[in-house]
Motif scaffolding. Sequence first.
Motif, short mmCIF file in Angstrom:
data_model
loop_
_atom_site.label_atom_id
_atom_site.label_comp_id
_atom_site.label_asym_id
_atom_site.label_seq_id
_atom_site.Cartn_x
_atom_site.Cartn_y
_atom_site.Cartn_z
N GLY A 256 8.64 -34.58 -24.70
CA GLY A 256 9.07 -33.21 -24.91
C GLY A 256 9.12 -32.46 -23.61
O GLY A 256 8.65 -32.95 -22.57
N PRO A 257 9.66 -31.25 -23.61
CA PRO A 257 9.75 -30.45 -22.38
C PRO A 257 8.37 -30.11 -21.84
O PRO A 257 7.36 -30.21 -22.54
CB PRO A 257 10.50 -29.19 -22.83
N THR A 258 8.33 -29.68 -20.59
CA THR A 258 7.08 -29.24 -19.99
C THR A 258 6.50 -28.06 -20.77
O THR A 258 7.21 -27.14 -21.14
CB THR A 258 7.32 -28.81 -18.52
N GLY A 259 5.18 -28.13 -21.04
CA GLY A 259 4.53 -27.05 -21.78
C GLY A 259 4.69 -27.14 -23.28
O GLY A 259 4.41 -26.18 -23.99
N SER A 260 5.10 -28.30 -23.76
CA SER A 260 5.32 -28.44 -25.20
C SER A 260 4.06 -28.84 -25.96
O SER A 260 4.07 -28.91 -27.18
CB SER A 260 6.43 -29.47 -25.47
N GLY A 261 2.96 -29.14 -25.23
CA GLY A 261 1.69 -29.46 -25.89
C GLY A 261 1.36 -30.94 -25.91
O GLY A 261 0.46 -31.36 -26.63
N LYS A 262 2.03 -31.72 -25.08
CA LYS A 262 1.82 -33.18 -25.09
C LYS A 262 0.40 -33.54 -24.63
O LYS A 262 -0.33 -34.26 -25.32
CB LYS A 262 2.85 -33.87 -24.17
N SER A 263 -0.01 -33.04 -23.46
CA SER A 263 -1.35 -33.36 -22.94
C SER A 263 -2.44 -32.73 -23.79
O SER A 263 -3.56 -33.26 -23.88
CB SER A 263 -1.48 -32.89 -21.49
N THR A 264 -2.13 -31.61 -24.45
CA THR A 264 -3.12 -30.96 -25.31
C THR A 264 -3.57 -31.91 -26.42
O THR A 264 -4.74 -31.90 -26.81
CB THR A 264 -2.52 -29.68 -25.92
N ILE A 265 -2.64 -32.73 -26.92
CA ILE A 265 -2.99 -33.71 -27.96
C ILE A 265 -4.07 -34.66 -27.45
O ILE A 265 -5.03 -34.98 -28.15
CB ILE A 265 -1.73 -34.48 -28.41
N ALA A 266 -3.92 -35.10 -26.18
CA ALA A 266 -4.92 -36.01 -25.59
C ALA A 266 -6.27 -35.31 -25.44
O ALA A 266 -7.32 -35.89 -25.74
CB ALA A 266 -4.42 -36.51 -24.23
N TRP A 267 -6.27 -34.04 -24.98
CA TRP A 267 -7.53 -33.32 -24.79
C TRP A 267 -8.27 -33.13 -26.11
O TRP A 267 -9.50 -33.20 -26.17
CB TRP A 267 -7.28 -31.95 -24.15
N LEU A 268 -7.49 -32.90 -27.19
CA LEU A 268 -8.13 -32.73 -28.49
C LEU A 268 -8.67 -34.05 -29.02
O LEU A 268 -9.72 -34.09 -29.66
CB LEU A 268 -7.12 -32.14 -29.49
N LEU A 269 -7.95 -35.15 -28.76
CA LEU A 269 -8.44 -36.46 -29.19
C LEU A 269 -9.76 -36.81 -28.50
O LEU A 269 -10.66 -37.38 -29.12
CB LEU A 269 -7.40 -37.53 -28.87
N LEU A 270 -9.88 -36.44 -27.23
CA LEU A 270 -11.11 -36.70 -26.48
C LEU A 270 -12.18 -35.63 -26.78
O LEU A 270 -13.28 -35.71 -26.27
CB LEU A 270 -10.82 -36.72 -24.98
N ARG A 271 -11.80 -34.68 -27.56
CA ARG A 271 -12.66 -33.57 -27.96
C ARG A 271 -13.19 -32.77 -26.78
O ARG A 271 -14.37 -32.41 -26.70
CB ARG A 271 -13.82 -34.04 -28.84
N PHE A 272 -12.30 -32.53 -25.82
CA PHE A 272 -12.62 -31.56 -24.78
C PHE A 272 -12.63 -30.16 -25.39
O PHE A 272 -13.32 -29.26 -24.90
CB PHE A 272 -11.60 -31.62 -23.65
N TYR A 273 -11.82 -29.98 -26.43
CA TYR A 273 -11.79 -28.73 -27.19
C TYR A 273 -11.83 -29.08 -28.68
O TYR A 273 -11.52 -30.20 -29.07
CB TYR A 273 -10.50 -27.94 -26.91
#
Length: 585
Positions: free
Chosen positions: A377-394
Amino acid sequence: MERKLKQKKGLINMNVYGKYFKKYKLPFLVAVFCVALEAVCDLLGPTLMSNIINSGIDQGQLSKVYYWGGLMLLVTAIGACFAVIRNILASNVSQRMGADLRYDLFEKIVCFSEQSIDKIESGSLITRMTNDTSQVVQFVNGIMRIFMKAPITCIGSIILASILNFRLSLIIYGIVAIVAILIIISMKLSYPRYYKLQKAMDKVNLVVQEYLIGVRLVKAFGTYDKETDKFENANAELMQKGISSQIVITLVSPLMTLTVGIGTVIVILIGSRMFSLNQAKPGDISAFTIYMAQILTSLIMITNIFNTFVRTKASTARIKEVLDCDEDFTDSGEIKELNGDIEFNSVVFAYPNGSGVPALKDLSFSIKSGESLAIIGPTGSGKSTIAWLLLRFYDVNSGRILVNGYDIKELSIDSVRHNIAIVPQKPMLFSGTIEENIRWGNNKATDEMIHLSAHKAQADFIENMSKGYESLLGSAAVNVSGGQKQRISIARGIIKNASILILDDATSALDAVTEAKVRESLNSKAKGQTLITITQRCGTAMFADKILVMDNGVKVGYGTHDQLMRDCEIYRDIYKTQIESSKEA
């Protein structure tokens, strides 16, 4: 790993430093006891001097001079012994306490949640671990060496002077009252200045740190003047804050000296008058003069004590801020072996302290263990956010994330991260050998496993280096190229052998041929590992079993390459822009 540090409350009190004082309670008390006895020995000096003059010199009895003089030397020697003991104990305890405090601060930082990492800048954390802890060490050392001695000497001098001659001692009471007012004024004016001084020091450290990290970029763009100006401004601000913090004590100390000096002159003048009226002995006046000098020294020392206290108070507030930061969500618990089944169920998430706009909006998808998923997806679409949530950073704001059927909120942090390996978008390598960096993913890995992981990551260039896997990497691995960094980082992710492997745009610096080889080696792994590839390249995503297309935090497509080419307009546009345009070129 056992979490040793919990939330801490308090300022310069037993709540913040209580466990350290408890640990070193005995040597601390022994040091304080030695300080008290040393102060007593110092206080006896003027009284013994008074006896030498009154009983010996004034009466013409040389034997009394020898007696009281010898006793005075003995008391001085005993005081010196106590001083040596408390100096040794003070140095030992303060340094050990400083080491413990730095260790606890670092352990706390290691356990930081992402919100805490975002809250305090790295330059400020370095200042707090070094400069602020050093200030605390200096304060503890001072307490055990001189800070206890000053008030004992001051109060003792006043009491003994009052015993010698009460009328003359009234002058001392007035002098002490004036000096006490000056100390209170000094404290009130100094604290905010010292806090601002530490903040200015943070800024200098941050500017230097940013330059060292981006030194090659500065050279490439030739922005030396801009960086120099930035440092000059931060350095000038630090200088101004330093001058501001010192100016109060610079003004107060001479006023105190003048006040006590005037008091000494008044004592001599009135003492002379009383001597002429046979109301005071010469030894008493001499002792009074010495006591006034001791009071002056003690008061100046007390001013320095409060000056140091104010600085330590500011440093303690900053240390407390670190210790009060949130840690990861759960303590360590039983580590469960999970498979790679992943399900996002109506997930909504907005970054804490951000704009408030959700980075992910009602996101739902699932993937089975052993399958590969590409997120594009485009930049800023939330791709890396999915990884951070999977690792439970948030944690998600609403919805659920399931791994192997478990809600990740119900799993321990160690269970989640034990089963997930990530290769970040920006490869982070540590100073040390290449072997140490790869083994970082699995500290039980054998040499054979390291070599196999490097081969799968297409990092065969390592064997051509002068020292092979023992080759040293500099800070941030500045002595290898971007593509080489990524391949070492991929090898580190592979060797963990986790049930879920996330590649967050981890092949962006690789050419198409090398990337294809890496992809092929990962796909040839035994079934069971779930591979998630976050990418900007359609040529990378199209080979995955499933593709998730994101746009502005919303799922706009999910399926195979052929399904998306038929049903998803955004994916078709990406494909046409990247693949068909390159073919035409």
